[in-house]
Design a protein around this motif. Sequence first.
Motif, PDB file in Angstrom:
ATOM      1  N   VAL A  43      15.412  20.781  47.311  1.00 19.89           N
ATOM      2  CA  VAL A  43      16.809  21.379  47.395  1.00 19.89           C
ATOM      3  C   VAL A  43      17.392  21.321  45.800  1.00 19.89           C
ATOM      4  O   VAL A  43      17.076  20.067  45.050  1.00 19.89           O
ATOM      5  N   ILE A  44      17.810  22.558  45.289  1.00 20.51           N
ATOM      6  CA  ILE A  44      18.093  22.638  43.865  1.00 20.51           C
ATOM      7  C   ILE A  44      19.559  22.519  44.107  1.00 20.51           C
ATOM      8  O   ILE A  44      20.281  23.050  44.675  1.00 20.51           O
ATOM      9  N   ILE A  45      20.140  21.497  43.136  1.00 22.45           N
ATOM     10  CA  ILE A  45      21.578  21.384  42.873  1.00 22.45           C
ATOM     11  C   ILE A  45      22.158  21.561  41.632  1.00 22.45           C
ATOM     12  O   ILE A  45      21.658  21.104  40.690  1.00 22.45           O
ATOM     13  N   PRO A  65      25.474  14.569  42.301  1.00 17.41           N
ATOM     14  CA  PRO A  65      24.543  13.308  42.639  1.00 17.41           C
ATOM     15  C   PRO A  65      25.094  12.811  44.040  1.00 17.41           C
ATOM     16  O   PRO A  65      24.063  12.151  44.411  1.00 17.41           O
ATOM     17  N   ALA A  66      26.198  12.718  44.253  1.00 13.46           N
ATOM     18  CA  ALA A  66      26.548  12.262  45.654  1.00 13.46           C
ATOM     19  C   ALA A  66      25.787  13.034  46.851  1.00 13.46           C
ATOM     20  O   ALA A  66      25.133  12.340  47.656  1.00 13.46           O
ATOM     21  N   LEU A  67      25.839  14.545  46.687  1.00 11.06           N
ATOM     22  CA  LEU A  67      25.089  15.149  47.528  1.00 11.06           C
ATOM     23  C   LEU A  67      23.599  14.874  47.649  1.00 11.06           C
ATOM     24  O   LEU A  67      23.002  14.665  48.607  1.00 11.06           O
ATOM     25  N   ALA A  68      23.026  14.691  46.179  1.00 12.12           N
ATOM     26  CA  ALA A  68      21.811  14.357  46.020  1.00 12.12           C
ATOM     27  C   ALA A  68      21.282  13.123  46.960  1.00 12.12           C
ATOM     28  O   ALA A  68      20.121  13.127  47.595  1.00 12.12           O
ATOM     29  N   ILE A  69      21.972  11.983  46.839  1.00 15.30           N
ATOM     30  CA  ILE A  69      21.641  10.687  47.527  1.00 15.30           C
ATOM     31  C   ILE A  69      21.693  11.032  49.043  1.00 15.30           C
ATOM     32  O   ILE A  69      20.786  10.460  49.569  1.00 15.30           O
ATOM     33  N   PHE A  70      22.667  11.821  49.504  1.00 16.43           N
ATOM     34  CA  PHE A  70      22.694  12.020  50.739  1.00 16.43           C
ATOM     35  C   PHE A  70      21.639  12.660  51.446  1.00 16.43           C
ATOM     36  O   PHE A  70      20.820  12.668  52.429  1.00 16.43           O
ATOM     37  N   PRO A 128      15.760  16.402  46.342  1.00 17.54           N
ATOM     38  CA  PRO A 128      16.896  16.955  45.560  1.00 17.54           C
ATOM     39  C   PRO A 128      16.364  17.140  44.171  1.00 17.54           C
ATOM     40  O   PRO A 128      15.717  15.863  43.719  1.00 17.54           O
ATOM     41  N   ILE A 129      16.936  17.991  43.427  1.00 11.28           N
ATOM     42  CA  ILE A 129      16.669  17.737  42.035  1.00 11.28           C
ATOM     43  C   ILE A 129      18.031  18.527  41.467  1.00 11.28           C
ATOM     44  O   ILE A 129      18.307  19.341  41.915  1.00 11.28           O
ATOM     45  N   ILE A 130      18.540  17.700  40.512  1.00 14.00           N
ATOM     46  CA  ILE A 130      20.010  18.109  39.928  1.00 14.00           C
ATOM     47  C   ILE A 130      19.826  18.775  38.094  1.00 14.00           C
ATOM     48  O   ILE A 130      18.959  18.190  37.690  1.00 14.00           O
ATOM     49  N   TYR A 131      20.325  19.988  38.384  1.00 13.04           N
ATOM     50  CA  TYR A 131      20.566  20.548  36.906  1.00 13.04           C
ATOM     51  C   TYR A 131      21.881  20.696  36.597  1.00 13.04           C
ATOM     52  O   TYR A 131      22.864  20.959  37.356  1.00 13.04           O
ATOM     53  N   GLN A 176      16.837   6.194  42.976  1.00 14.30           N
ATOM     54  CA  GLN A 176      16.142   6.737  44.121  1.00 14.30           C
ATOM     55  C   GLN A 176      15.342   7.764  43.908  1.00 14.30           C
ATOM     56  O   GLN A 176      14.503   8.294  44.718  1.00 14.30           O
ATOM     57  N   GLY A 177      14.920   7.914  42.441  1.00 16.32           N
ATOM     58  CA  GLY A 177      13.823   8.729  42.123  1.00 16.32           C
ATOM     59  C   GLY A 177      14.309  10.309  42.117  1.00 16.32           C
ATOM     60  O   GLY A 177      13.560  11.213  42.235  1.00 16.32           O
ATOM     61  N   ILE A 178      15.604  10.617  41.990  1.00 20.72           N
ATOM     62  CA  ILE A 178      16.312  11.912  41.957  1.00 20.72           C
ATOM     63  C   ILE A 178      16.184  12.455  40.496  1.00 20.72           C
ATOM     64  O   ILE A 178      16.853  11.636  39.833  1.00 20.72           O
ATOM     65  N   PRO A 179      15.427  13.312  40.112  1.00 25.38           N
ATOM     66  CA  PRO A 179      15.479  13.874  38.832  1.00 25.38           C
ATOM     67  C   PRO A 179      16.794  14.425  38.705  1.00 25.38           C
ATOM     68  O   PRO A 179      17.468  15.547  39.479  1.00 25.38           O
ATOM     69  N   ILE A 180      17.059  14.490  37.307  1.00 20.82           N
ATOM     70  CA  ILE A 180      18.433  15.247  36.813  1.00 20.82           C
ATOM     71  C   ILE A 180      17.862  15.536  35.375  1.00 20.82           C
ATOM     72  O   ILE A 180      17.423  15.056  34.550  1.00 20.82           O
ATOM     73  N   ARG A 181      18.102  17.093  35.204  1.00 18.01           N
ATOM     74  CA  ARG A 181      17.668  17.645  34.397  1.00 18.01           C
ATOM     75  C   ARG A 181      18.823  18.265  33.527  1.00 18.01           C
ATOM     76  O   ARG A 181      19.697  19.100  33.981  1.00 18.01           O
TER      77      ARG A 181
END
Length: 394
Positions: free
Chosen positions: A4-6, A14-19, A27-30, A120-125
């Motif tokens: 899922v691209i956020i 980041p709150a959505l990504a954790i859920f 999830p990955i956050i840009y 939790q290993g969620i990438p943030i770019r």
Amino acid sequence: MAKVIIIGCGVAGPALAIFLKQLGFEPIIYERTKGFADAGLSLLLQPNGLKVLSLLPGLFAGMPGKDIVSMSSYSTLEEDMGLLGKNDVPADMRDVFGYPMRGVRRTELIQLLVDTAEAQGIPIRWDHRLSNVEQDDVGVTAVFANGFTDTGAFLVGCDGLHSATRTVLFGEEPTSFLGLTQTGGISPTPSSMRDHPCVINWCGNGAHMMAYPISDTHTSWAITIREGEARESWRAVDQHEVETIKKTPVAQWGYGASELIETTEKVVKFGLYDRPELHSWHKGRVVLLGDAAHPTPPHLGQGANMAFEDIYHLTHLLCAHPGAAEDTATLEMIFTKYEQARIPRSMMLIDTARKQGESRVVEGVEACLARNQGGVMSLYAGLYGDLVEKPSTM
């Protein structure tokens, strides 16, 4: 599991990504900025938002901020000087709803959410500004201004007030200046306010000020006035403008207001604008969330709380439909149900916030007296019912 691209690493992203991570998604956050930015001031977390955050294991243990126990309202009008009313609604919220009202510095909450997401290993770019999206029956590709692309099962635009995702989906939209500006700051908490954490409203002629604690040592404040158009930006102002603010009539108000303004450590100023109401928040595999979907005037302190509500409803629907990311029709069904649950409530709160801003800032003695007699705190009845229908007064 499905990627899922956020888009956006403010409060909602980041709150959505954790859920989503808890549900088994990847999830990955840009984020468009080059790194973590000290933008904005504070958030007033309320029971609806805190209830959602409580579903993230361990988050509350590190939650920054300060719980609030009461509300007070003062008139600074010469013809009606003094206390207008006070109540213990924030203290009662914990008993009635299970969660308090809590002031928090915005950057501290975002840092907590970012740290939790990365743990939790969620990438943030960072430094990735969305410029386009391309989608088909099996996925969506985010195209960034730096030339990078990434493909996922679906994309969620959590990129706030100036949402690039919203513009990509629905085009450029007109904005209308509301005739109000807001100037805010963060200051050391005056000694008179330290023992009883309180939301305070000051009501004057042509101006309104509000403050609440965000830690054991500091308080966030905001002044709303009617004046000429100002940029819609939350960036800090320069020292010259800070000194100008300190010479305004509001800076002479009593009951602790002048001390907050005089000792401020940071000041931001921005204009307040309206945007067209969207009747749909998605197209295909792309959906909006938080201020990207429903930009909210700040007068209720509900913006972040509404974003957390959005997250709960969207992830609840995704959980109820395993494998939805594989089928565009199922995703669109989920996004439509999400809109049906969220749009009416969001529009109600936006309308209430807009009216609250208009009613707070009035000019002329008669209009100010009518506002004061109506009760600045009466608006909370729409949110919290019987708790504030009969606030105590002195």
